[in-house]
Design a protein around this motif. Structure first.
Motif, PDB file in Angstrom:
ATOM      1  N   GLY A   1       0.795  -1.222   0.000  1.00 34.17           N
ATOM      2  CA  GLY A   1       0.000   0.000   0.000  1.00 34.17           C
ATOM      3  C   GLY A   1       0.823   1.265   0.000  1.00 34.17           C
ATOM      4  N   MET A   2       2.141   1.164  -0.257  1.00 28.45           N
ATOM      5  CA  MET A   2       3.049   2.310  -0.247  1.00 28.45           C
ATOM      6  C   MET A   2       3.570   2.571  -1.651  1.00 28.45           C
ATOM      7  N   ARG A   3       3.680   3.845  -2.021  1.00 26.22           N
ATOM      8  CA  ARG A   3       4.282   4.240  -3.285  1.00 26.22           C
ATOM      9  C   ARG A   3       5.802   4.198  -3.129  1.00 26.22           C
ATOM     10  N   LEU A   4       6.487   3.478  -4.036  1.00 30.21           N
ATOM     11  CA  LEU A   4       7.943   3.325  -3.970  1.00 30.21           C
ATOM     12  C   LEU A   4       8.614   4.182  -5.038  1.00 30.21           C
ATOM     13  N   THR A   5       9.677   4.864  -4.658  1.00 31.77           N
ATOM     14  CA  THR A   5      10.559   5.574  -5.587  1.00 31.77           C
ATOM     15  C   THR A   5      11.994   5.266  -5.195  1.00 31.77           C
ATOM     16  N   CYS A   6      12.892   5.371  -6.166  1.00 35.98           N
ATOM     17  CA  CYS A   6      14.272   4.965  -5.911  1.00 35.98           C
ATOM     18  C   CYS A   6      15.222   5.877  -6.669  1.00 35.98           C
ATOM     19  N   PHE A   7      16.402   6.113  -6.122  1.00 33.94           N
ATOM     20  CA  PHE A   7      17.441   6.891  -6.816  1.00 33.94           C
ATOM     21  C   PHE A   7      18.809   6.395  -6.394  1.00 33.94           C
ATOM     22  N   ALA A   8      19.798   6.718  -7.204  1.00 31.39           N
ATOM     23  CA  ALA A   8      21.187   6.322  -6.937  1.00 31.39           C
ATOM     24  C   ALA A   8      22.040   7.567  -6.792  1.00 31.39           C
ATOM     25  N   THR A   9      23.021   7.497  -5.916  1.00 35.44           N
ATOM     26  CA  THR A   9      23.944   8.611  -5.708  1.00 35.44           C
ATOM     27  C   THR A   9      25.309   8.073  -5.317  1.00 35.44           C
ATOM     28  N   ASN A  10      26.329   8.871  -5.504  1.00 37.38           N
ATOM     29  CA  ASN A  10      27.678   8.482  -5.084  1.00 37.38           C
ATOM     30  C   ASN A  10      28.207   9.401  -3.988  1.00 37.38           C
ATOM     31  N   THR A  11      27.311  10.105  -3.302  1.00 37.41           N
ATOM     32  CA  THR A  11      27.713  10.993  -2.210  1.00 37.41           C
ATOM     33  C   THR A  11      27.865  10.177  -0.937  1.00 37.41           C
ATOM     34  N   PRO A  12      29.071  10.106  -0.377  1.00 37.86           N
ATOM     35  CA  PRO A  12      29.271   9.300   0.830  1.00 37.86           C
ATOM     36  C   PRO A  12      29.099  10.131   2.102  1.00 37.86           C
ATOM     37  N   GLY A  13      28.885   9.436   3.198  1.00 35.19           N
ATOM     38  CA  GLY A  13      28.975  10.063   4.518  1.00 35.19           C
ATOM     39  C   GLY A  13      27.821  10.943   4.931  1.00 35.19           C
ATOM     40  N   ARG A  14      26.761  11.042   4.129  1.00 39.30           N
ATOM     41  CA  ARG A  14      25.616  11.868   4.509  1.00 39.30           C
ATOM     42  C   ARG A  14      24.416  10.984   4.803  1.00 39.30           C
ATOM     43  N   PRO A  15      23.572  11.354   5.769  1.00 36.83           N
ATOM     44  CA  PRO A  15      22.391  10.556   6.084  1.00 36.83           C
ATOM     45  C   PRO A  15      21.501  10.389   4.860  1.00 36.83           C
ATOM     46  N   ILE A  16      20.894   9.222   4.771  1.00 33.95           N
ATOM     47  CA  ILE A  16      20.088   8.938   3.592  1.00 33.95           C
ATOM     48  C   ILE A  16      18.857   9.844   3.515  1.00 33.95           C
ATOM     49  N   ALA A  17      18.342  10.313   4.654  1.00 30.81           N
ATOM     50  CA  ALA A  17      17.194  11.216   4.630  1.00 30.81           C
ATOM     51  C   ALA A  17      17.576  12.547   3.980  1.00 30.81           C
ATOM     52  N   GLU A  18      18.785  13.047   4.239  1.00 29.55           N
ATOM     53  CA  GLU A  18      19.236  14.289   3.609  1.00 29.55           C
ATOM     54  C   GLU A  18      19.436  14.097   2.107  1.00 29.55           C
ATOM     55  N   LEU A  19      19.994  12.942   1.720  1.00 33.34           N
ATOM     56  CA  LEU A  19      20.215  12.675   0.307  1.00 33.34           C
ATOM     57  C   LEU A  19      18.887  12.540  -0.436  1.00 33.34           C
ATOM     58  N   GLU A  20      17.900  11.921   0.226  1.00 30.07           N
ATOM     59  CA  GLU A  20      16.585  11.787  -0.406  1.00 30.07           C
ATOM     60  C   GLU A  20      15.921  13.148  -0.577  1.00 30.07           C
ATOM     61  N   LEU A  21      16.049  14.018   0.413  1.00 29.32           N
ATOM     62  CA  LEU A  21      15.507  15.368   0.294  1.00 29.32           C
ATOM     63  C   LEU A  21      16.193  16.123  -0.837  1.00 29.32           C
ATOM     64  N   ARG A  22      17.503  16.009  -0.933  1.00 25.72           N
ATOM     65  CA  ARG A  22      18.251  16.679  -2.002  1.00 25.72           C
ATOM     66  C   ARG A  22      17.765  16.211  -3.376  1.00 25.72           C
ATOM     67  N   HIS A  23      17.509  14.904  -3.499  1.00 25.80           N
ATOM     68  CA  HIS A  23      17.033  14.402  -4.784  1.00 25.80           C
ATOM     69  C   HIS A  23      15.597  14.846  -5.050  1.00 25.80           C
ATOM     70  N   ARG A  24      14.768  14.895  -4.026  1.00 25.72           N
ATOM     71  CA  ARG A  24      13.381  15.295  -4.205  1.00 25.72           C
ATOM     72  C   ARG A  24      13.280  16.750  -4.671  1.00 25.72           C
ATOM     73  N   LEU A  25      14.239  17.577  -4.274  1.00 25.85           N
ATOM     74  CA  LEU A  25      14.220  18.983  -4.693  1.00 25.85           C
ATOM     75  C   LEU A  25      14.496  19.142  -6.184  1.00 25.85           C
ATOM     76  N   ARG A  26      14.800  18.037  -6.860  1.00 25.01           N
ATOM     77  CA  ARG A  26      14.935  18.081  -8.315  1.00 25.01           C
ATOM     78  C   ARG A  26      13.620  18.493  -8.975  1.00 25.01           C
ATOM     79  N   ALA A  27      12.527  18.419  -8.224  1.00 21.00           N
ATOM     80  CA  ALA A  27      11.228  18.828  -8.762  1.00 21.00           C
ATOM     81  C   ALA A  27      11.224  20.294  -9.185  1.00 21.00           C
ATOM     82  N   ARG A  28      12.191  21.089  -8.689  1.00 23.03           N
ATOM     83  CA  ARG A  28      12.265  22.489  -9.134  1.00 23.03           C
ATOM     84  C   ARG A  28      12.527  22.587 -10.628  1.00 23.03           C
TER      85      ARG A  28
END
Length: 458
Positions: A327-354
């Motif tokens: 019952g959950m919508r799934l989205t996925c992305f790949a990155t090569n940025t190390p050492g940062r929390p995954i929640a911050e990386l997901e937010l950074r990718h989501r801002l691509r909506a701009r």
């Protein structure tokens, strides 16, 4: 019988008004061109295409069309609005002269495109230096968003073809530098493609990224300080490998298609491994969690790649897909940025909506359709559209403050550019007086003051 009283006052119209300037607010774009040094740079770049004894400079002609597009035009003939105001925009070439120049530049192929792009890259470096802390690289990093845009063709044009949305036209691939939450964004790549061009064609993404990197200051053309973001169309082995290639070392954040293998890995992720997603203000995003996938799912991908998946409760009325789970919508992305929390990386990718906002602005600035017939001509038109979008991004960055910096082209035209003025000649000076009652006259005059304080581009 009583005479009907209307809601609006009745005004008598007479022609023949003198010293009245329409689109007076367009002087903001003229001053931006002057302070950025764009006029001299484009003129120098197109010198070889100026004919002997020609009255009009090719660079000025191209900039005039770009100014007309920035003011709301969507074809070459719309430059007529500038021709009627020589006191603000100077002498403007005739329609046949403009058409001949477009044909000449189109016939020269990549040479003219390379000349225009090289001039824009030099001007961009200067503009970012002028913007200082308001520049998109003020934090020491640059983010480039790639996205495709469908341009509908209403007649049979060269390379127009059926699109994946069952329309007919072209499918350009665009690149934009993200200005962050305090600004808009500026175009750095436009690759014209047929309407049936694939969304996830790696060679096109590589070409567009190369065009975008060439527009950045030299220190950002390679290295981790430059982030390339795409949707799932960029999640291909060849494109990711190109981004991570030794000697290029670019940072990336690319969307990935939820394949069956990814879907099965998500089902095996324990509940304890899911981390709440966050919003831009740092608050927890309600009903959304992120997790990182590891193991054999990364086989065949470049070393250092991280695969991050998000699950979120769908919005009311939204239909689940076959790749969704529980019952959950799934989205996925790949990155090569190390050492940062995954929640911050997901937010950074989501801002691509701009990037969707940038595309909406491009559609409102000459990209609603491609007005010319041949592909070579429309490639020149795309460069003109980019120059217009550059001006609509640079002017707010250099001259506007607060929420006005976020105004999109439609609002800039409605509030600033359409302001009328009265041209007064006194001695050897020409003064443009704006209407005192216009609500945004203060914005215009303050912006012109800030532009006048910038150092001379020479």
């Amino acid at each position: 019988m009583k005479k009907r009283i209307g809601s609006y006052p009745r005004v008598r119209i007479e022609g023949g008004g003198r010293a009245v300037v329409s689109q007076a607010g367009g002087v903001l774009l003229v001053e931006t061109v002057r302070e950025a040094g764009l006029d001299t740079a484009i003129s120098a770049a197109l010198t070889r295409w100026r004919k002997v004894r020609a009255m009009h400079d090719p660079g000025k002609i191209l900039l005039d069309v770009a100014l007309a597009v920035a003011l709301g035009g969507d074809c070459l003939a719309d430059v007529a609005m500038l021709r009627t105001e020589p006191a603000v925009f100077g002498p403007v070439a005739s329609d046949p002269t403009i058409s001949r120049l477009i044909d000449t530049l189109a016939a020269s192929g990549d040479k003219a495109l390379q000349a225009i792009r090289a001039a824009l890259a030099e001007v961009r470096k200067h503009v970012w230096r002028l913007a200082d802390r308001e520049a998109p690289d003020a934090g020491g990093t640059v983010t480039v968003d790639l996205d495709g845009v469908l341009v509908i063709a209403h007649s049979d044009k060269e390379d127009a073809a059926p699109t994946w949305k069952r329309t007919y036209g072209h499918h350009p691939l665009m690149g934009f530098v993200d200005h962050g939450p305090g600004g808009t964004g500026e175009p750095v790549a436009a690759l014209l493609r047929p309407g049936n061009a694939g969304s996830n064609t790696a060679t096109d993404h590589i070409t567009a990224t190369g065009l975008a990197l060439a527009q950045l200051p030299k220190k950002y053309r390679r290295g981790r300080r430059t982030l390339i973001r795409t949707d799932s169309a960029g999640g291909t082995h060849d494109f990711v490998a190109w981004l991570a290639q030794r000697g290029r070392w670019l940072s990336y954040s690319v969307g990935m298609v939820i394949t069956e293998a990814i879907h099965q890995h998500v089902l095996k992720v324990p509940e304890s491994a899911w981390t709440p997603a966050i919003e831009a203000e740092g608050e927890i995003r309600d009903g959304a969690w992120v997790a990182e996938l590891t193991g054999d799912i990364l086989d065949g991908w470049p070393e250092g790649m991280r695969l991050i998946v998000r699950k979120e409760r769908p919005h009311p009325g939204a239909q689940l897909r076959l790749t969704d789970a529980g019952g959950m919508r799934l989205t996925c992305f790949a990155t090569n940025t190390p050492g940062r929390p995954i929640a911050e990386l997901e937010l950074r990718h989501r801002l691509r909506a701009r990037a969707e906002d940038r595309i909406r602005a491009a559609r409102a600035t000459g990209l609603r359709n491609l007005p010319l017939h041949r592909t070579a001509q429309n490639r020149i038109w795309l460069e003109i559209v980019q120059i217009a979008l550059e001006l609509l991004a640079w002017m707010p960055m250099l001259a506007l403050t607060g929420k006005a910096r976020l105004w999109e082209p439609r609002r800039l035209r409605l509030r600033l550019f359409t302001a009328a003025g009265q041209l007064v000649t006194t001695g050897r000076r020409r003064i443009l007086r704006l209407a005192r009652h216009w609500p945004w006259t203060g914005h215009i005059t303050a912006a012109l003051e800030r532009l006048s304080l910038l150092p001379n581009p020479g």
